[in-house]
Design an enzyme around this catalytic site. Sequence first.
Site, PDB file in Angstrom:
ATOM      1  N   SER A  49     -25.183   0.128   1.301  1.00 61.15           N
ATOM      2  CA  SER A  49     -26.472  -0.512   1.549  1.00 61.15           C
ATOM      3  C   SER A  49     -26.762  -1.518   0.431  1.00 61.15           C
ATOM      4  O   SER A  49     -25.933  -2.378   0.165  1.00 61.15           O
ATOM      5  CB  SER A  49     -27.568   0.542   1.688  1.00 61.15           C
ATOM      6  OG  SER A  49     -28.751  -0.013   2.217  1.00 61.15           O
TER       7      SER A  49
ATOM      8  N   GLU B 296     -26.470   0.420  12.972  1.00 62.27           N
ATOM      9  CA  GLU B 296     -27.130   0.376  11.669  1.00 62.27           C
ATOM     10  C   GLU B 296     -28.656   0.349  11.783  1.00 62.27           C
ATOM     11  O   GLU B 296     -29.363   1.113  11.133  1.00 62.27           O
ATOM     12  CB  GLU B 296     -26.661  -0.864  10.890  1.00 62.27           C
ATOM     13  CG  GLU B 296     -25.204  -0.871  10.501  1.00 62.27           C
ATOM     14  CD  GLU B 296     -24.915  -0.081   9.241  1.00 62.27           C
ATOM     15  OE1 GLU B 296     -25.854   0.467   8.639  1.00 62.27           O
ATOM     16  OE2 GLU B 296     -23.731  -0.013   8.861  1.00 62.27           O
TER      17      GLU B 296
ATOM     18  N   HIS C  15     -27.500   3.614  10.133  1.00 59.45           N
ATOM     19  CA  HIS C  15     -27.378   3.330   8.704  1.00 59.45           C
ATOM     20  C   HIS C  15     -27.538   4.632   7.922  1.00 59.45           C
ATOM     21  O   HIS C  15     -28.351   5.481   8.265  1.00 59.45           O
ATOM     22  CB  HIS C  15     -28.468   2.335   8.295  1.00 59.45           C
ATOM     23  CG  HIS C  15     -28.324   1.792   6.918  1.00 59.45           C
ATOM     24  ND1 HIS C  15     -27.282   0.977   6.546  1.00 59.45           N
ATOM     25  CD2 HIS C  15     -29.105   1.936   5.804  1.00 59.45           C
ATOM     26  CE1 HIS C  15     -27.424   0.634   5.276  1.00 59.45           C
ATOM     27  NE2 HIS C  15     -28.513   1.216   4.801  1.00 59.45           N
TER      28      HIS C  15
END
Length: 562
Positions: free
Chosen positions: A199, A320, A451
């Site tokens: 990330s 995501e 995600h």
Amino acid sequence: MRVLLASLLIFGACWAGPVVNTNYGKVEGFEYGAAEVFLAIPFAKPPVDNLRFEKPEAPEPWEDVYQATQFRNDCTPHYRLVAQFSSYSGEDCLTLNVIKPKTIEKKLPVLFWVHGGGYEIGSGSQHGYEFFADRYTSQGVIVVTIQYRLGFMGFFSEGTSDAPGNYGLFDQAAALRFVKENIGNFGGDPDDITIWGYSAGAASVSQLTMSPYTHDLYSKAIIMSASSFVGWATGPNVIDTSKQLAEILGCPWPGAKECMKKKTLHEIFDAVETQGWTTGTIDILRWSPVIDGDYLPKNPENLINDAPIKPTLIGMSNKEGSYFATMNMGRVIADFGLSPEEIPKVDEDFISEIIDRKLLYNNRYGENRQKVWDQILDYYTKQGKPERDLNGFYVDRYAELLSDITFNVPILREITARVERKTPVWTYRFDHYNEQIWKKYIPEQAKGSPHANEYHYLFNMPVMAQIDFKKEPESWLQRDLIDMVVSFAKTGVPHIQDVEWRPVSDPDDVNFLNFQSSGVSVKHGLFQEPLDFWNNLREREGFDLVDPAYSKTTSNSEKDEL
């Protein structure tokens, strides 16, 4: 008495932990199984008082043995509520952790982990040390986890040479240099450091590969679920956010830095609550790096041309954006979540309103705004539209819209740029998900690997659910993901089972390793359709919603921001 004293000395010596020399003094850690652990080693002076909003400085040498036996302060997050959840939180936080095997026969490769959290939250302590010792160092690597300044402390910027911002990035560079200079004393190879992040940590790693400050400090890079090419990694609104915060605090603008240094954390947190902790737009983050002409001399899409050619592993999940949209997580950094009551109401009008209010705000695209609005709406609500289960379709497409802009397309652009420069790039996509992570009210069509899903497997962290890794396919998926990381760190080539996984050869038809519940296999055409859509839109309109800082032309209001 002498016998007693001698006994105490012997007892104390028996319980002393491992001691390692650094360039600044000795550090004492402790043993954990077959590993030695050193926690919260300072790699810079505390960034407090006059050093607040300044580049990090090398730590002062210490005379006594430093007790590296417990985690210390996490870096201050951007929002008071997050700070209250931390056991330790404060400005004196520039430390790193080293987890190494007890027995080392030769210099070992190093995994240098940069945590994520949108440049606004997170810490080096959140992953602990136990799992790294059990599953990583046991395979013959050394793991280093670091901390860096976050939020307003790490990225306050006036856009001037006196207050440029990017202090958090300079912290990362300082930590990497400390490791380069000292890891040999821990048994690590200073010429074999793999920088690794997820990330915002991945965007940071991407930036580390490009910054002139860090070209010579690493050997390989692992970039998971982000990129320096994403718009939120070089936020277009950071200077405006900084100005607004300074004004709320009664500090002059320009020249707010010295006044801001005198404000207490309590005062700044109060101002943040007045200001709001998220943007509410597709730019997402209030606090993030800026193109400062120094650490980031220019936009990453241009800067990558100066980056060294080194092996790179890049990956992502297949859904995501669902983490922020349908799961409604990450609310302290992004405002795109759907409540259980809102999900059944998502339709074409809902997506149209999101495009209007959160994507095309501030008159983006100028006189062509309506035309672009129609094109985006058509792509995400008309193509592939089924005759039934329209709600599931629209919920999924809403999540895909967020996925494409904030993850998929910029990641693919970085892959393309690196491959065109002949960088060896291996790419993967993680599609598997455990049903436990999804609430029952989520439409089946909208489910996938969100995600942060890999956190369960890479770190045994129950981010969304407590997964039983004694069962299949969870067990082999965890093993394969960890083996992928470790093998890449050790050899520069990721190995998964007996699969023949080659570097990307054609940037127009990206080959990737696909992790599914049924197994792993090589596929082609990674998110090619959305990449083509957004690239063509940028070329036609001269403005890029995916990365506003790269745009060739903008509306007048956008020019003021940039």
